[in-house]
Design a protein around this motif. Structure first.
Motif, PDB file in Angstrom:
ATOM      1  N   ILE A 149       5.843  -2.711  10.968  1.00  0.00           N
ATOM      2  CA  ILE A 149       5.929  -1.534  10.092  1.00  0.00           C
ATOM      3  C   ILE A 149       4.717  -1.452   9.167  1.00  0.00           C
ATOM      4  O   ILE A 149       4.101  -0.388   9.027  1.00  0.00           O
ATOM      5  CB  ILE A 149       7.230  -1.587   9.263  1.00  0.00           C
ATOM      6  N   ILE A 150       4.371  -2.573   8.534  1.00  0.00           N
ATOM      7  CA  ILE A 150       3.323  -2.566   7.524  1.00  0.00           C
ATOM      8  C   ILE A 150       1.927  -2.571   8.134  1.00  0.00           C
ATOM      9  O   ILE A 150       0.957  -2.092   7.532  1.00  0.00           O
ATOM     10  CB  ILE A 150       3.486  -3.775   6.565  1.00  0.00           C
ATOM     11  N   ALA A 151       1.793  -3.123   9.347  1.00  0.00           N
ATOM     12  CA  ALA A 151       0.484  -3.175  10.023  1.00  0.00           C
ATOM     13  C   ALA A 151       0.662  -2.771  11.485  1.00  0.00           C
ATOM     14  O   ALA A 151       0.523  -3.603  12.395  1.00  0.00           O
ATOM     15  CB  ALA A 151      -0.113  -4.574   9.912  1.00  0.00           C
ATOM     16  N   PRO A 152       0.964  -1.500  11.736  1.00  0.00           N
ATOM     17  CA  PRO A 152       1.288  -1.068  13.097  1.00  0.00           C
ATOM     18  C   PRO A 152       0.140  -1.201  14.089  1.00  0.00           C
ATOM     19  O   PRO A 152       0.368  -1.230  15.294  1.00  0.00           O
ATOM     20  CB  PRO A 152       1.675   0.409  12.908  1.00  0.00           C
ATOM     21  N   GLY A 153      -1.088  -1.303  13.567  1.00  0.00           N
ATOM     22  CA  GLY A 153      -2.230  -1.412  14.464  1.00  0.00           C
ATOM     23  C   GLY A 153      -2.513  -2.813  14.962  1.00  0.00           C
ATOM     24  O   GLY A 153      -3.310  -3.006  15.879  1.00  0.00           O
ATOM     25  N   PHE A 154      -1.861  -3.809  14.381  1.00  0.00           N
ATOM     26  CA  PHE A 154      -2.075  -5.192  14.806  1.00  0.00           C
ATOM     27  C   PHE A 154      -1.273  -5.481  16.068  1.00  0.00           C
ATOM     28  O   PHE A 154      -0.067  -5.235  16.125  1.00  0.00           O
ATOM     29  CB  PHE A 154      -1.647  -6.161  13.705  1.00  0.00           C
TER      30      PHE A 154
ATOM     31  N   THR B 167       4.339   3.765  -6.974  1.00  0.00           N
ATOM     32  CA  THR B 167       2.991   3.288  -7.228  1.00  0.00           C
ATOM     33  C   THR B 167       2.515   2.274  -6.194  1.00  0.00           C
ATOM     34  O   THR B 167       1.324   1.926  -6.191  1.00  0.00           O
ATOM     35  CB  THR B 167       2.879   2.651  -8.637  1.00  0.00           C
ATOM     36  N   GLN B 168       3.396   1.797  -5.346  1.00  0.00           N
ATOM     37  CA  GLN B 168       2.976   0.928  -4.252  1.00  0.00           C
ATOM     38  C   GLN B 168       2.763   1.704  -2.951  1.00  0.00           C
ATOM     39  O   GLN B 168       2.365   1.132  -1.945  1.00  0.00           O
ATOM     40  CB  GLN B 168       4.013  -0.177  -4.015  1.00  0.00           C
ATOM     41  N   ALA B 169       3.022   3.019  -2.991  1.00  0.00           N
ATOM     42  CA  ALA B 169       2.939   3.826  -1.777  1.00  0.00           C
ATOM     43  C   ALA B 169       1.532   3.813  -1.196  1.00  0.00           C
ATOM     44  O   ALA B 169       1.348   3.667   0.019  1.00  0.00           O
ATOM     45  CB  ALA B 169       3.388   5.260  -2.062  1.00  0.00           C
ATOM     46  N   ALA B 170       0.522   3.977  -2.067  1.00  0.00           N
ATOM     47  CA  ALA B 170      -0.855   4.009  -1.581  1.00  0.00           C
ATOM     48  C   ALA B 170      -1.245   2.679  -0.942  1.00  0.00           C
ATOM     49  O   ALA B 170      -1.952   2.649   0.071  1.00  0.00           O
ATOM     50  CB  ALA B 170      -1.807   4.354  -2.723  1.00  0.00           C
ATOM     51  N   GLY B 171      -0.780   1.564  -1.544  1.00  0.00           N
ATOM     52  CA  GLY B 171      -1.083   0.257  -0.972  1.00  0.00           C
ATOM     53  C   GLY B 171      -0.471   0.075   0.401  1.00  0.00           C
ATOM     54  O   GLY B 171      -1.079  -0.513   1.297  1.00  0.00           O
ATOM     55  N   ILE B 172       0.745   0.594   0.580  1.00  0.00           N
ATOM     56  CA  ILE B 172       1.399   0.504   1.886  1.00  0.00           C
ATOM     57  C   ILE B 172       0.651   1.331   2.915  1.00  0.00           C
ATOM     58  O   ILE B 172       0.376   0.871   4.037  1.00  0.00           O
ATOM     59  CB  ILE B 172       2.861   0.970   1.770  1.00  0.00           C
ATOM     60  N   VAL B 173       0.289   2.564   2.533  1.00  0.00           N
ATOM     61  CA  VAL B 173      -0.458   3.436   3.458  1.00  0.00           C
ATOM     62  C   VAL B 173      -1.812   2.817   3.794  1.00  0.00           C
ATOM     63  O   VAL B 173      -2.267   2.863   4.950  1.00  0.00           O
ATOM     64  CB  VAL B 173      -0.633   4.840   2.852  1.00  0.00           C
ATOM     65  N   TYR B 174      -2.466   2.235   2.785  1.00  0.00           N
ATOM     66  CA  TYR B 174      -3.757   1.565   2.993  1.00  0.00           C
ATOM     67  C   TYR B 174      -3.637   0.486   4.069  1.00  0.00           C
ATOM     68  O   TYR B 174      -4.463   0.408   4.985  1.00  0.00           O
ATOM     69  CB  TYR B 174      -4.218   0.969   1.668  1.00  0.00           C
ATOM     70  N   ARG B 175      -2.615  -0.354   3.951  1.00  0.00           N
ATOM     71  CA  ARG B 175      -2.424  -1.431   4.925  1.00  0.00           C
ATOM     72  C   ARG B 175      -2.137  -0.884   6.325  1.00  0.00           C
ATOM     73  O   ARG B 175      -2.652  -1.405   7.324  1.00  0.00           O
ATOM     74  CB  ARG B 175      -1.284  -2.344   4.466  1.00  0.00           C
TER      75      ARG B 175
END
Length: 509
Positions: free
Chosen positions: A113-118, A240-248
């Protein structure tokens, strides 16, 4: 008062020492592991464990707990204060353990979920590293909570020295274990470091009268106060953690080494920020609070204006110099061992775009502190949430066109939007706020920065060896800038001298 100065000096020294040691640790990581799938996996696992700690509101609970703890201390109820702290620690430790067990069991799904590209080995390694790191965020929460109790007891020196412990243990762990367990040596070092720090702080509390015992009292009336005060933070923390999640999620879909290049470049900009900007922002908040408390809007405006000029004086020449010398800087710092020329190229690109945000970061921080000094916390939360929306939008706009460089550029532009929102809001309380940007010093800074950058560019044309070229360019550019600033009677030059003189006096007291 002497103890205040002494503690301030210790905190300053250890903060700087911790930053330097952390940067040295990053150099060792680059030497042994370079910038590739292995480091991508580690940085993703590490940042994910930090994200989990934020989502569990450890910092918010600590912030709410401190006033309740201090209130009991001031009434002479030290045992009651410790009992409240232990009750909260025990309850939250149980919550964290259950949460860690849940993430451990479903770690594979969570990383998907957090790193779907890995995928493949990168995905597998990320999951494994996350499992090693998961216990550390429990220990780090307990450490933060215990440290807050020491601070409330007016013990600042011991927690300050902890800044040096984690990077030292991580460095030793890599040097001793890297040949046997590879990148896991770094994760093990973080885990051991968190345990050692917690043990030291626990000893500090024991010396001051606390005796640990396990108990849970859900009927304690103070718990209702904690829940009531923490509840408003829940939504803001998640948002406020949304951007960090999207970034990852986005960075995981980019080409290999993108995350590593960004992290290595971020370490440089963080070090610059600690050295050149933190002194300004830390010193300014008490002044702004004093002016706000006395309803001195003119004094607030002057304080903000002086701080912004100091920020620009520091950062503009640094931005131009780093932008010109970025490849030489990265090669000098990182390019050895497993860190290849391709890694250096990617990291230098990330550094170019990240360093652009130095000035706006400083301006946003000053204006944000002004809003907090006015005790407008709701406005600060709303602006923070708005900046998250801006960040996500910029990530989505720039990344498809620019890849990891787009993420770096977006990260630099977000503080600009925050600064603008803070500025517009402060205009309601400070008349003629726009005049803070009208000053002859800005013209002088731009001229001197431009000339010093031109000198650097001219030296670069001599085609000297890269290290010599970088050192000579930086020396000539900085000496020219500072000497001309002194001769041109730029006020900020005198303020810088005063800051360093006060720091030296605090250290020697």
């Amino acid at each position: 008062m002497d103890s205040v100065y002494k503690n301030s000096g210790i905190i300053g020294i250890t903060a700087a020492g911790g930053a330097v040691l952390g940067f040295f640790l990053q150099l060792i990581v680059a030497y042994y592991f370079g910038a590739g799938a292995t480091t991508d996996a580690f940085f993703m696992a590490q940042s994910t464990s930090e994200l989990l700690g934020k989502l569990l509101m450890g910092g918010s609970i600590t912030a709410v707990f401190i006033p309740l703890f201090v209130h009991r201390l001031t009434k002479g109820k030290k045992e009651d204060a410790f009992a409240l702290g232990l009750n909260l620690v025990n309850i939250m430790a149980c919550v964290y353990v259950l949460f860690i067990a849940f993430i451990w069991i479903f770690s594979g799904t969570f990383i998907h979920i957090i790193a779907p590209g890995f995928t493949g080995n990168t995905y597998t390694l990320t999951v494994s590293l996350l499992k090693v790191l998961l216990p550390s965020f429990l220990f780090l929460f307990l450490l933060e909570f215990a440290t807050s109790m020491l601070h409330s007891l007016k013990e600042f020196a011991l927690p300050a020295y902890l800044r040096l412990i984690q990077p030292i243990i991580s460095i030793v762990s890599i040097l001793l274990l890297v040949r046997y367990v590879g990148i896991y040596a770094l994760a093990i070092g973080i885990l051991i470091g968190s345990v050692v720090q917690l043990a030291i702080v626990g000893w500090g509390l024991t010396v001051r009268g606390m005796r640990y015992r396990f108990f849970i009292n859900l009927k304690d009336p103070a718990l209702r106060d904690v829940v009531r005060l923490v509840y408003p933070f829940i939504f803001s923390i998640l948002v406020t953690q949304a951007a960090g999640i999207v970034y990852r999620m986005i960075v995981s879909t980019l080409e290999e080494s993108s995350l590593s290049a960004l992290k290595y470049a971020e370490k440089i900009t963080q070090l610059i920020t600690i050295i050149f900007l933190n002194s300004v922002t830390l010193a300014i908040y008490p002044l702004l609070s004093e002016k706000a408390h006395s309803n001195d809007s003119a004094g607030m405006k002057d304080t903000i204006a002086n701080s912004l000029r100091l920020i620009v004086f520091f950062t503009l020449p640094i931005i131009l110099a780093v932008a010109l010398l970025r490849r030489d800087i990265i090669s000098f710092l990182y390019q050895r061992g497993s860190f290849s020329s391709q890694d250096a190229l990617y990291t230098s690109i990330a550094l170019l775009y990240l360093v652009l945000g130095l000035t706006t970061n400083g301006i946003s921080s000053i204006l944000g502190h002004a809003v907090l000094a006015l005790q407008k916390t709701k406005a600060a939360v709303i602006i923070t949430i708005a900046s998250q929306v801006v960040a996500i939008t910029l990530f989505m706009m720039f990344t498809p066109r620019m890849g990891f460089a787009g993420l770096a550029l977006a990260s630099s532009l977000v503080p600009l939007s925050s600064a603008l929102l803070y500025f517009l809001y402060l205009g309601r309380f400070i008349p003629a706020l726009h005049t803070i940007f009208v000053h002859i010093t800005y013209v002088k800074i731009i001229i001197l920065s431009g000339i010093s950058s031109l000198l650097i560019w001219c030296i670069m044309q001599l085609q000297l060896p890269s290290i010599a070229q970088m050192m000579i360019s930086l020396a000539v550019g900085s000496l020219f800038y500072l000497a001309c600033a002194h001769m041109w009677h730029i006020e900020e030059m005198r303020q810088i001298s005063d800051i360093f003189r006060r720091k030296f006096q605090k250290i020697t007291l």
